[in-house]
Scaffold this motif. Structure first.
Motif, PDB file in Angstrom:
ATOM      1  N   LEU B   5      31.936  24.746  43.705  1.00  0.00           N
ATOM      2  CA  LEU B   5      33.235  24.558  43.062  1.00  0.00           C
ATOM      3  C   LEU B   5      33.616  25.877  42.409  1.00  0.00           C
ATOM      4  O   LEU B   5      32.922  26.363  41.521  1.00  0.00           O
ATOM      5  CB  LEU B   5      33.127  23.441  42.017  1.00  0.00           C
ATOM      6  CG  LEU B   5      34.369  23.085  41.210  1.00  0.00           C
ATOM      7  CD1 LEU B   5      35.471  22.568  42.120  1.00  0.00           C
ATOM      8  CD2 LEU B   5      34.021  22.026  40.171  1.00  0.00           C
ATOM      9  N   THR B   6      34.706  26.488  42.875  1.00  0.00           N
ATOM     10  CA  THR B   6      35.106  27.778  42.313  1.00  0.00           C
ATOM     11  C   THR B   6      36.531  27.697  41.778  1.00  0.00           C
ATOM     12  O   THR B   6      37.340  26.909  42.266  1.00  0.00           O
ATOM     13  CB  THR B   6      35.058  28.889  43.382  1.00  0.00           C
ATOM     14  OG1 THR B   6      36.001  28.573  44.403  1.00  0.00           O
ATOM     15  CG2 THR B   6      33.681  29.025  43.986  1.00  0.00           C
ATOM     16  N   THR B   7      36.819  28.510  40.771  1.00  0.00           N
ATOM     17  CA  THR B   7      38.177  28.566  40.236  1.00  0.00           C
ATOM     18  C   THR B   7      38.625  30.021  40.153  1.00  0.00           C
ATOM     19  O   THR B   7      37.797  30.932  40.097  1.00  0.00           O
ATOM     20  CB  THR B   7      38.277  27.938  38.836  1.00  0.00           C
ATOM     21  OG1 THR B   7      37.414  28.642  37.950  1.00  0.00           O
ATOM     22  CG2 THR B   7      37.912  26.469  38.856  1.00  0.00           C
ATOM     23  N   GLU B   8      39.933  30.183  40.143  1.00  0.00           N
ATOM     24  CA  GLU B   8      40.496  31.533  40.130  1.00  0.00           C
ATOM     25  C   GLU B   8      41.808  31.489  39.363  1.00  0.00           C
ATOM     26  O   GLU B   8      42.620  30.582  39.577  1.00  0.00           O
ATOM     27  CB  GLU B   8      40.757  31.941  41.598  1.00  0.00           C
ATOM     28  CG  GLU B   8      41.145  33.368  41.797  1.00  0.00           C
ATOM     29  CD  GLU B   8      41.469  33.640  43.275  1.00  0.00           C
ATOM     30  OE1 GLU B   8      40.775  33.090  44.159  1.00  0.00           O
ATOM     31  OE2 GLU B   8      42.446  34.369  43.530  1.00  0.00           O
ATOM     32  N   HIS B   9      42.001  32.441  38.478  1.00  0.00           N
ATOM     33  CA  HIS B   9      43.258  32.498  37.730  1.00  0.00           C
ATOM     34  C   HIS B   9      44.205  33.430  38.455  1.00  0.00           C
ATOM     35  O   HIS B   9      43.855  34.582  38.746  1.00  0.00           O
ATOM     36  CB  HIS B   9      43.002  32.994  36.297  1.00  0.00           C
ATOM     37  CG  HIS B   9      44.185  32.828  35.408  1.00  0.00           C
ATOM     38  ND1 HIS B   9      44.733  33.859  34.694  1.00  0.00           N
ATOM     39  CD2 HIS B   9      44.931  31.736  35.116  1.00  0.00           C
ATOM     40  CE1 HIS B   9      45.774  33.405  33.998  1.00  0.00           C
ATOM     41  NE2 HIS B   9      45.911  32.121  34.227  1.00  0.00           N
ATOM     42  N   GLU B  10      45.388  32.930  38.751  1.00  0.00           N
ATOM     43  CA  GLU B  10      46.357  33.757  39.462  1.00  0.00           C
ATOM     44  C   GLU B  10      47.227  34.493  38.451  1.00  0.00           C
ATOM     45  O   GLU B  10      48.033  33.870  37.752  1.00  0.00           O
ATOM     46  CB  GLU B  10      47.205  32.888  40.398  1.00  0.00           C
ATOM     47  CG  GLU B  10      46.356  32.223  41.484  1.00  0.00           C
ATOM     48  CD  GLU B  10      47.196  31.419  42.455  1.00  0.00           C
ATOM     49  OE1 GLU B  10      46.751  31.242  43.588  1.00  0.00           O
ATOM     50  OE2 GLU B  10      48.302  30.980  42.057  1.00  0.00           O
ATOM     51  N   ALA B  11      47.055  35.796  38.405  1.00  0.00           N
ATOM     52  CA  ALA B  11      47.732  36.599  37.383  1.00  0.00           C
ATOM     53  C   ALA B  11      49.246  36.452  37.455  1.00  0.00           C
ATOM     54  O   ALA B  11      49.918  36.308  36.428  1.00  0.00           O
ATOM     55  CB  ALA B  11      47.332  38.069  37.544  1.00  0.00           C
ATOM     56  N   GLU B  12      49.776  36.444  38.665  1.00  0.00           N
ATOM     57  CA  GLU B  12      51.237  36.454  38.816  1.00  0.00           C
ATOM     58  C   GLU B  12      51.893  35.162  38.344  1.00  0.00           C
ATOM     59  O   GLU B  12      52.832  35.177  37.549  1.00  0.00           O
ATOM     60  CB  GLU B  12      51.595  36.718  40.277  1.00  0.00           C
ATOM     61  CG  GLU B  12      52.995  37.298  40.450  1.00  0.00           C
ATOM     62  CD  GLU B  12      53.172  37.886  41.860  1.00  0.00           C
ATOM     63  OE1 GLU B  12      54.270  37.758  42.397  1.00  0.00           O
ATOM     64  OE2 GLU B  12      52.193  38.443  42.399  1.00  0.00           O
TER      65      GLU B  12
END
Lengths: 67, 67
Positions: B5-12
């Motif tokens: 399970l991975t998460t990623e913050h989208e800067a834009e």
């Protein structure tokens, strides 16, 4: 997620009954494996709906989110 | 069922993207926990459908049937 998966053969009908205890899902099948698949499918679908509605309990979430 | 399970913050956009890798489910959310719940809910629903149609692979079944 195999926590408390039980099966039972019904002498009268010849069918199998499978239960995913912690999710309260019980389903019949002509064979034991089919009953298990039916119960797991039903349990997953019900849990997915609960999560989507924000109604899943911490215990239910722990079943799928725990490491 | 927390396998990959991975998460990623989208800067834009400022949104979060969560992925349940083994089930190929990716979903966005306004917060990280919400993205995770969205992805898990989506993955469970998709897996439930696959099981119901008899199309789940052994690997996918092992995710929910393994002890």
């Amino acid at each position: 997620m195999n926590r408390g998966l039980t099966t039972e053969h019904e002498a009268e009908s010849g069918r199998w009954l499978a239960e995913v205890c912690e999710l309260g899902a019980m389903q019949h099948g002509e064979t034991e494996p089919q009953a298990i698949l039916n119960a797991v499918s039903f349990a997953l679908g019900a849990l997915a709906d609960k999560i989507e509605r924000g109604e899943a309990t911490d215990e239910e979430l722990a079943l799928v989110l725990a490491d």
